[in-house]
Design a protein around this motif. Structure first.
Motif, PDB file in Angstrom:
ATOM      1  N   GLY A 134       2.205  13.876  32.621  1.00  0.00           N
ATOM      2  CA  GLY A 134       1.125  13.430  31.735  1.00  0.00           C
ATOM      3  C   GLY A 134       1.040  11.916  31.759  1.00  0.00           C
ATOM      4  O   GLY A 134       1.818  11.240  32.428  1.00  0.00           O
ATOM      5  N   ARG A 135       0.079  11.389  31.023  1.00  0.00           N
ATOM      6  CA  ARG A 135      -0.059   9.928  30.990  1.00  0.00           C
ATOM      7  C   ARG A 135      -0.773   9.491  29.713  1.00  0.00           C
ATOM      8  O   ARG A 135      -1.472  10.276  29.073  1.00  0.00           O
ATOM      9  CB  ARG A 135      -0.759   9.409  32.229  1.00  0.00           C
ATOM     10  N   PHE A 136      -0.576   8.209  29.382  1.00  0.00           N
ATOM     11  CA  PHE A 136      -1.338   7.567  28.318  1.00  0.00           C
ATOM     12  C   PHE A 136      -1.952   6.341  28.979  1.00  0.00           C
ATOM     13  O   PHE A 136      -1.282   5.643  29.743  1.00  0.00           O
ATOM     14  CB  PHE A 136      -0.405   7.198  27.158  1.00  0.00           C
ATOM     15  N   ALA A 137      -3.248   6.123  28.713  1.00  0.00           N
ATOM     16  CA  ALA A 137      -3.965   5.087  29.468  1.00  0.00           C
ATOM     17  C   ALA A 137      -4.769   4.188  28.520  1.00  0.00           C
ATOM     18  O   ALA A 137      -5.998   4.247  28.510  1.00  0.00           O
ATOM     19  CB  ALA A 137      -4.874   5.765  30.491  1.00  0.00           C
ATOM     20  N   PRO A 138      -4.084   3.357  27.745  1.00  0.00           N
ATOM     21  CA  PRO A 138      -4.824   2.517  26.788  1.00  0.00           C
ATOM     22  C   PRO A 138      -5.581   1.386  27.471  1.00  0.00           C
ATOM     23  O   PRO A 138      -5.182   0.894  28.523  1.00  0.00           O
ATOM     24  CB  PRO A 138      -3.709   1.942  25.903  1.00  0.00           C
ATOM     25  N   SER A 139      -6.689   1.000  26.860  1.00  0.00           N
ATOM     26  CA  SER A 139      -7.394  -0.206  27.287  1.00  0.00           C
ATOM     27  C   SER A 139      -6.847  -1.348  26.431  1.00  0.00           C
ATOM     28  O   SER A 139      -6.763  -1.205  25.213  1.00  0.00           O
ATOM     29  CB  SER A 139      -8.898  -0.046  27.039  1.00  0.00           C
ATOM     30  N   PRO A 140      -6.482  -2.463  27.051  1.00  0.00           N
ATOM     31  CA  PRO A 140      -5.858  -3.546  26.267  1.00  0.00           C
ATOM     32  C   PRO A 140      -6.902  -4.406  25.564  1.00  0.00           C
ATOM     33  O   PRO A 140      -7.023  -5.595  25.815  1.00  0.00           O
ATOM     34  CB  PRO A 140      -5.083  -4.318  27.330  1.00  0.00           C
TER      35      PRO A 140
ATOM     36  N   ILE B  35      -2.348   0.829  32.253  1.00  0.00           N
ATOM     37  CA  ILE B  35      -3.148  -0.114  31.470  1.00  0.00           C
ATOM     38  C   ILE B  35      -4.551  -0.161  32.081  1.00  0.00           C
ATOM     39  O   ILE B  35      -4.729  -0.587  33.225  1.00  0.00           O
ATOM     40  CB  ILE B  35      -2.504  -1.519  31.464  1.00  0.00           C
ATOM     41  N   GLU B  36      -5.542   0.256  31.320  1.00  0.00           N
ATOM     42  CA  GLU B  36      -6.911   0.377  31.844  1.00  0.00           C
ATOM     43  C   GLU B  36      -7.698  -0.895  31.520  1.00  0.00           C
ATOM     44  O   GLU B  36      -8.456  -0.959  30.548  1.00  0.00           O
ATOM     45  CB  GLU B  36      -7.569   1.639  31.298  1.00  0.00           C
ATOM     46  N   ASP B  37      -7.481  -1.879  32.387  1.00  0.00           N
ATOM     47  CA  ASP B  37      -8.091  -3.191  32.155  1.00  0.00           C
ATOM     48  C   ASP B  37      -9.155  -3.512  33.210  1.00  0.00           C
ATOM     49  O   ASP B  37      -9.278  -4.654  33.640  1.00  0.00           O
ATOM     50  CB  ASP B  37      -6.999  -4.277  32.118  1.00  0.00           C
TER      51      ASP B  37
ATOM     52  N   ALA C  19     -16.423   1.056  37.373  1.00  0.00           N
ATOM     53  CA  ALA C  19     -16.708   1.895  36.210  1.00  0.00           C
ATOM     54  C   ALA C  19     -15.454   2.693  35.855  1.00  0.00           C
ATOM     55  O   ALA C  19     -14.689   3.105  36.737  1.00  0.00           O
ATOM     56  CB  ALA C  19     -17.862   2.837  36.515  1.00  0.00           C
ATOM     57  N   TYR C  20     -15.279   2.918  34.565  1.00  0.00           N
ATOM     58  CA  TYR C  20     -14.143   3.716  34.072  1.00  0.00           C
ATOM     59  C   TYR C  20     -14.036   5.052  34.812  1.00  0.00           C
ATOM     60  O   TYR C  20     -12.951   5.462  35.208  1.00  0.00           O
ATOM     61  CB  TYR C  20     -14.314   3.931  32.554  1.00  0.00           C
ATOM     62  N   GLN C  21     -15.178   5.738  35.013  1.00  0.00           N
ATOM     63  CA  GLN C  21     -15.138   7.090  35.595  1.00  0.00           C
ATOM     64  C   GLN C  21     -14.498   7.086  36.979  1.00  0.00           C
ATOM     65  O   GLN C  21     -13.728   7.981  37.314  1.00  0.00           O
ATOM     66  CB  GLN C  21     -16.555   7.682  35.701  1.00  0.00           C
TER      67      GLN C  21
ATOM     68  N   ALA D 247     -12.439   4.646  38.285  1.00  0.00           N
ATOM     69  CA  ALA D 247     -11.054   4.171  38.234  1.00  0.00           C
ATOM     70  C   ALA D 247     -10.118   5.265  37.702  1.00  0.00           C
ATOM     71  O   ALA D 247      -9.032   5.494  38.245  1.00  0.00           O
ATOM     72  CB  ALA D 247     -10.961   2.914  37.364  1.00  0.00           C
ATOM     73  N   VAL D 248     -10.560   5.971  36.666  1.00  0.00           N
ATOM     74  CA  VAL D 248      -9.679   6.970  36.053  1.00  0.00           C
ATOM     75  C   VAL D 248      -9.426   8.133  37.014  1.00  0.00           C
ATOM     76  O   VAL D 248      -8.298   8.642  37.107  1.00  0.00           O
ATOM     77  CB  VAL D 248     -10.260   7.435  34.685  1.00  0.00           C
ATOM     78  N   VAL D 249     -10.445   8.521  37.773  1.00  0.00           N
ATOM     79  CA  VAL D 249     -10.287   9.635  38.716  1.00  0.00           C
ATOM     80  C   VAL D 249      -9.356   9.235  39.863  1.00  0.00           C
ATOM     81  O   VAL D 249      -8.447   9.973  40.246  1.00  0.00           O
ATOM     82  CB  VAL D 249     -11.670  10.081  39.243  1.00  0.00           C
TER      83      VAL D 249
ATOM     84  N   VAL E 228      -4.229  14.368  28.758  1.00  0.00           N
ATOM     85  CA  VAL E 228      -4.266  14.679  27.322  1.00  0.00           C
ATOM     86  C   VAL E 228      -4.702  13.388  26.631  1.00  0.00           C
ATOM     87  O   VAL E 228      -4.017  12.367  26.725  1.00  0.00           O
ATOM     88  CB  VAL E 228      -2.872  15.153  26.834  1.00  0.00           C
ATOM     89  N   ARG E 229      -5.866  13.410  25.961  1.00  0.00           N
ATOM     90  CA  ARG E 229      -6.449  12.173  25.425  1.00  0.00           C
ATOM     91  C   ARG E 229      -7.405  12.524  24.299  1.00  0.00           C
ATOM     92  O   ARG E 229      -7.583  13.703  23.967  1.00  0.00           O
ATOM     93  CB  ARG E 229      -7.171  11.428  26.553  1.00  0.00           C
ATOM     94  N   GLY E 230      -8.047  11.517  23.714  1.00  0.00           N
ATOM     95  CA  GLY E 230      -8.917  11.738  22.569  1.00  0.00           C
ATOM     96  C   GLY E 230     -10.188  12.500  22.928  1.00  0.00           C
ATOM     97  O   GLY E 230     -10.697  12.411  24.055  1.00  0.00           O
TER      98      GLY E 230
ATOM     99  N   ASP F 141     -13.113  11.940  22.242  1.00  0.00           N
ATOM    100  CA  ASP F 141     -14.294  11.128  22.576  1.00  0.00           C
ATOM    101  C   ASP F 141     -14.543  11.150  24.084  1.00  0.00           C
ATOM    102  O   ASP F 141     -15.646  10.806  24.535  1.00  0.00           O
ATOM    103  CB  ASP F 141     -14.151   9.680  22.070  1.00  0.00           C
ATOM    104  N   LEU F 142     -13.538  11.571  24.868  1.00  0.00           N
ATOM    105  CA  LEU F 142     -13.699  11.588  26.325  1.00  0.00           C
ATOM    106  C   LEU F 142     -13.990  12.983  26.874  1.00  0.00           C
ATOM    107  O   LEU F 142     -14.093  13.163  28.090  1.00  0.00           O
ATOM    108  CB  LEU F 142     -12.470  10.964  26.993  1.00  0.00           C
ATOM    109  N   LEU F 143     -14.146  13.948  25.954  1.00  0.00           N
ATOM    110  CA  LEU F 143     -14.431  15.323  26.399  1.00  0.00           C
ATOM    111  C   LEU F 143     -15.683  15.367  27.281  1.00  0.00           C
ATOM    112  O   LEU F 143     -15.690  15.983  28.342  1.00  0.00           O
ATOM    113  CB  LEU F 143     -14.612  16.218  25.156  1.00  0.00           C
TER     114      LEU F 143
HETATM  115  N1  GLU Z   1      -8.692   3.779  28.546  1.00  0.00           N
HETATM  116  C1  GLU Z   1      -9.311   4.792  27.735  1.00  0.00           C
HETATM  117  C2  GLU Z   1      -9.251   4.395  26.279  1.00  0.00           C
HETATM  118  O1  GLU Z   1      -8.440   3.553  25.916  1.00  0.00           O
HETATM  119  C3  GLU Z   1      -8.652   6.146  27.879  1.00  0.00           C
HETATM  120  C4  GLU Z   1      -8.992   6.767  29.155  1.00  0.00           C
HETATM  121  C5  GLU Z   1      -8.356   8.106  29.421  1.00  0.00           C
HETATM  122  O2  GLU Z   1      -7.384   8.483  28.758  1.00  0.00           O
HETATM  123  O3  GLU Z   1      -8.843   8.760  30.325  1.00  0.00           O
HETATM  124  O4  GLU Z   1     -10.020   4.919  25.492  1.00  0.00           O
END
Ligand code: GLU
Length: 316
Positions: free
Chosen positions: A26-32, A62-64, A188-190, A192-194, A206-208, A210-212
């Motif tokens: 799994g992973r956690f990917a916060p934007s700083p 880190i999603e910067d 774009a986020y889409q 980079a994340v893929v 596994v994430r919030g 809002d990204l569904l």
């Molecule tokens: N970087 C995104 C955020 O902080 C999360 C992206 C993801 O988990 O796919 O909201």
């Protein structure tokens, strides 16, 4: 996974999830973009528990990519705070700002396949079609065109989310041809994340929640790039008393590194878990040791409406 054809567009239907024999990661990917707040902790803890309670790994990215929104130093503060909460990554932390070559290679492949195209449309050009791009109709050529992914007519993506169940989206109608590289030159986020989820061999995202509705775009991109689709679980968003996402409201308290337990207990409750399981926790590490075997993913709720007023206080 079963293949179906929708108007001659091949789409994968996820038949079963979380049943893979591949290593669990799994992973956690916060934007700083600032402090980690209680809502981010739900995603961090939820993704950690989801992987760890089945013996998996948990990575941090880190999603910067959007450098205009990044706050200098926020990345290291986030990593240090997660460590104070006992959430230490198993792999090397990566920064998206250092991965341009990977994103460029993915874009090159999409261009070569005829899936990506340069787009000179302005926001105003798109407004005529509700902001959804289906065809280029620029009034003028731009010096800074974007790159978009072509979404074929009738493209429907269906997947099963571990919390929300079956989710379907008509990508052509609801989203349109979406941006891969923005006109300001940022990825774009889409995209980079893929690229990163695949490169890091993430087996579950596994994430919030809002990204569904970004997930079908990501699954379609995975298909165009020939990448595996991970399993998905979208955790409840923490809303403030006005029903706004916590992260955007005044109630977005910074988390305190010297008082992790109240926030962890609160996040456990947001995740729908049984409070008795962690009642005796003495500190963050003890909390995680108790929480890990007790975590029950099927208890995670779709929303947290009932928890609006129960934002924790930082007093231990
Ligand atoms: N970087 C995104 C955020 O902080 C999360 C992206 C993801 O988990 O796919 O909201």
């Amino acid at each position: 996974m079963r293949k179906i054809w929708v108007n001659r567009v091949e789409c994968n239907v996820m038949m079963s999830i979380f049943s893979t024999t591949a290593p669990i990661r799994g992973r956690f990917a916060p934007s700083p973009t600032g402090h980690l707040h209680p809502g981010s902790l739900v995603a961090a803890l939820g993704s950690w528990l989801w992987a760890k309670h089945r013996g998996g790994q948990w990575w941090l990215r880190i999603e910067d990519v959007d450098r205009l929104r990044c706050v200098p130093g926020a990345d290291h503060a986030q990593i240090a705070l997660l460590a104070a909460f006992g959430l230490a990554p198993d792999g090397e932390v990566v920064w998206q700002s250092q991965r341009d070559a990977l994103y460029q290679a993915a874009l090159d492949r999409l261009i070569q396949q005829g899936d990506a195209f340069e787009c000179h449309c302005s926001r105003r050009d798109l407004a005529a079609n509700g902001g959804i791009h289906r065809q280029c109709r620029p009034h003028a050529r731009r010096p800074d065109p974007a790159w978009r992914l072509r979404v074929p007519e009738g493209c429907e993506i269906v997947f099963t989310d571990a919390v929300h169940g079956a989710f379907r989206q008509r990508l052509d109608r609801d989203v349109g041809d979406f941006v891969l590289r923005r006109s300001d030159g940022f990825w774009a986020y889409q995209l980079a994340v893929v690229v990163d989820d695949a490169a890091q061999e993430i087996s579950e995202v596994v994430r919030g929640a809002d990204l569904l509705d970004s997930t079908p775009r990501q699954i379609f991109l995975q298909q165009r790039l020939g990448l595996a689709t991970p399993a998905y679980a979208h955790l409840p968003l923490v809303l403030d008393e006005n029903g706004r996402k916590l992260g955007k409201s005044l109630a977005a308290l910074p988390l305190r590194a010297d008082a992790p337990l109240p926030a962890l207990r609160w996040a456990w409750q947001v995740l729908g878990q049984i409070p008795e399981a962690i009642a005796d926790a003495r500190d963050a590490r003890h909390f995680l040791a108790l929480a890990c075997p007790a975590f029950a993913p099927q208890r995670v709720p779709k929303s947290t409406a009932a928890l609006h007023n129960r934002i924790f206080t930082n007093s231990p």
